[in-house]
Design a protein around this motif. Structure first.
Motif, mmCIF file in Angstrom:
data_model
loop_
_atom_site.group_PDB
_atom_site.id
_atom_site.type_symbol
_atom_site.label_atom_id
_atom_site.label_comp_id
_atom_site.label_asym_id
_atom_site.label_seq_id
_atom_site.Cartn_x
_atom_site.Cartn_y
_atom_site.Cartn_z
ATOM 1 N N VAL A 76 -48.082 -99.911 11.039
ATOM 2 C CA VAL A 76 -47.992 -98.753 11.887
ATOM 3 C C VAL A 76 -46.599 -99.028 12.717
ATOM 4 O O VAL A 76 -46.064 -100.188 12.706
ATOM 5 C CB VAL A 76 -48.940 -98.387 13.062
ATOM 6 N N SER A 92 -46.316 -94.393 5.375
ATOM 7 C CA SER A 92 -47.000 -93.477 6.420
ATOM 8 C C SER A 92 -46.291 -92.905 7.591
ATOM 9 O O SER A 92 -45.255 -93.576 8.017
ATOM 10 C CB SER A 92 -47.799 -94.451 7.052
ATOM 11 N N ASP A 94 -46.296 -91.225 11.167
ATOM 12 C CA ASP A 94 -47.092 -90.692 12.364
ATOM 13 C C ASP A 94 -46.156 -89.910 13.232
ATOM 14 O O ASP A 94 -45.155 -90.129 13.600
ATOM 15 C CB ASP A 94 -47.509 -92.022 13.001
ATOM 16 N N ASP A 105 -51.869 -85.520 18.124
ATOM 17 C CA ASP A 105 -51.406 -86.726 17.420
ATOM 18 C C ASP A 105 -52.078 -87.044 15.719
ATOM 19 O O ASP A 105 -53.102 -86.610 15.688
ATOM 20 C CB ASP A 105 -51.881 -87.944 18.183
ATOM 21 N N ALA A 107 -51.486 -88.547 11.501
ATOM 22 C CA ALA A 107 -50.653 -89.531 10.580
ATOM 23 C C ALA A 107 -51.026 -89.122 9.197
ATOM 24 O O ALA A 107 -52.309 -89.024 8.997
ATOM 25 C CB ALA A 107 -50.917 -90.985 10.874
ATOM 26 N N GLU A 201 -57.882 -93.246 14.117
ATOM 27 C CA GLU A 201 -56.839 -93.698 12.966
ATOM 28 C C GLU A 201 -56.767 -94.938 12.454
ATOM 29 O O GLU A 201 -56.284 -95.706 12.747
ATOM 30 C CB GLU A 201 -55.540 -93.457 13.890
ATOM 31 N N HIS A 230 -52.710 -95.692 6.767
ATOM 32 C CA HIS A 230 -52.795 -95.092 7.880
ATOM 33 C C HIS A 230 -53.093 -93.504 7.944
ATOM 34 O O HIS A 230 -52.088 -92.737 7.366
ATOM 35 C CB HIS A 230 -51.649 -95.464 9.013
ATOM 36 N N GLU A 232 -54.454 -90.360 10.354
ATOM 37 C CA GLU A 232 -55.093 -90.148 11.901
ATOM 38 C C GLU A 232 -55.109 -88.746 11.806
ATOM 39 O O GLU A 232 -54.592 -87.683 11.575
ATOM 40 C CB GLU A 232 -53.919 -90.386 12.659
#
Ligand code: MF3
Ligand code: CO
Length: 264
Positions: A76, A92, A94, A105, A107, A201, A230, A232
């Motif tokens: 991340v 990934s 985010d 928020d 991801a 996440e 990842h 989220e």
């Protein structure tokens, strides 16, 4: 201290989270070998501001970009860079949006063209782990029920759970109490109540769970150099079930239309 949200506040978080999902979809339409993270970052910032939002991450604790873009062995908080993506990368993205006083928020990890079978499985299992956790976000359950569900699913498929970074409450602040670890025991932790809004996440590694932070002070990578995924969602705890405030719906429509991406 936990700030429980009113139904009206939850609708505002849904709006911010929707703009995150639309931003992701915009990026998914453009992702291809040759495009760079820095290009995507500029496009995302413009898209968010044009729709009345502010990028949540930019200047948060000094973070310098709108997006976190973490490629392959990055877990991340990767910096968008001038290095073009290439066939076989997993990327990934985010993104957070602040609008009407509230953050959203979310991801998603994309695969560029063909990626190895094991890595495809990592993406699928990480996403499933997220949804197993989400399913536990129901009034009367415990926080540990979410953590356990995520960990159990990931580990039962032979993958490992990153411990150093966790999910979080969110609302007027990007990070609020409680922390939402991706590992834990059923029945442990605070009781979940209506009005609790959290970002779940999972960060799941194909190899070992150990990570380190690069000298830029942000980028977290796997120690063994193997890929990490990842996913989220921003989720409100509901009386009868989870209320998923962010969405992958638009991302997936965009992936289906983009010949450079494969749906996992
Ligand atoms: N989704 C990540 C988180 O909630 C992104 C934060 S990046 C930061 O922690 F730059 F804003 F810290
Ligand atoms: Co988050």
């Amino acid at each position: 201290m936990i700030y429980y949200k009113t139904p009206e506040e939850i609708e505002l978080i849904r709006k911010s989270s929707l703009l995150v999902g639309k931003t992701h979809a915009e990026l998914a339409g453009l992702l291809r070998p040759g495009i760079t993270g820095l290009e995507l970052d500029r496009i995302a910032e413009t898209f968010i501001r044009d729709h009345g939002g502010i990028p949540s991450f930019k200047n948060y604790n000094g973070y310098p970009f709108t997006l976190c873009i973490s490629v392959n062995s990055m877990v991340v908080h990767g910096f968008p860079s001038a290095e073009p993506f290439k066939e076989g990368d997993i990327v990934s993205i985010d993104c957070g949006v602040f609008m009407n006083g509230f953050h959203g928020d979310s991801a998603y990890t994309f695969s560029i063209g063909e990626v190895p079978e094991k890595t495809k499985k990592l993406l699928r299992v990480t996403r499933e782990s997220l949804m197993k956790g989400v399913a536990m976000a129901v009034s009367g359950n415990r926080l540990g029920d979410i953590s356990y569900a995520v960990q159990h699913h990931a580990e039962s498929h032979g993958f490992s759970v990153v411990r150093e970074l966790v999910g979080h409450g969110l609302g007027r602040n990007l990070h609020e109490s409680p922390e939402v670890p991706n590992y834990g025991k059923r029945g442990n932790g605070i009781m979940l109540k209506e009005g609790l809004v959290i970002a779940i996440e999972p960060m799941i590694n194909q190899g070992k769970r150990e990570v380190k932070t690069l000298k830029d002070g942000w980028t977290v990578v796997t120690r063994d150099g193997l890929p990490s995924a990842h996913f989220e969602h921003t989720v409100a705890v509901g009386k009868y079930g989870p209320d998923v405030l962010s969405t992958f719906e638009f991302i997936e429509e965009a992936i289906k239309k983009n010949n450079n991406l494969t749906l996992n």
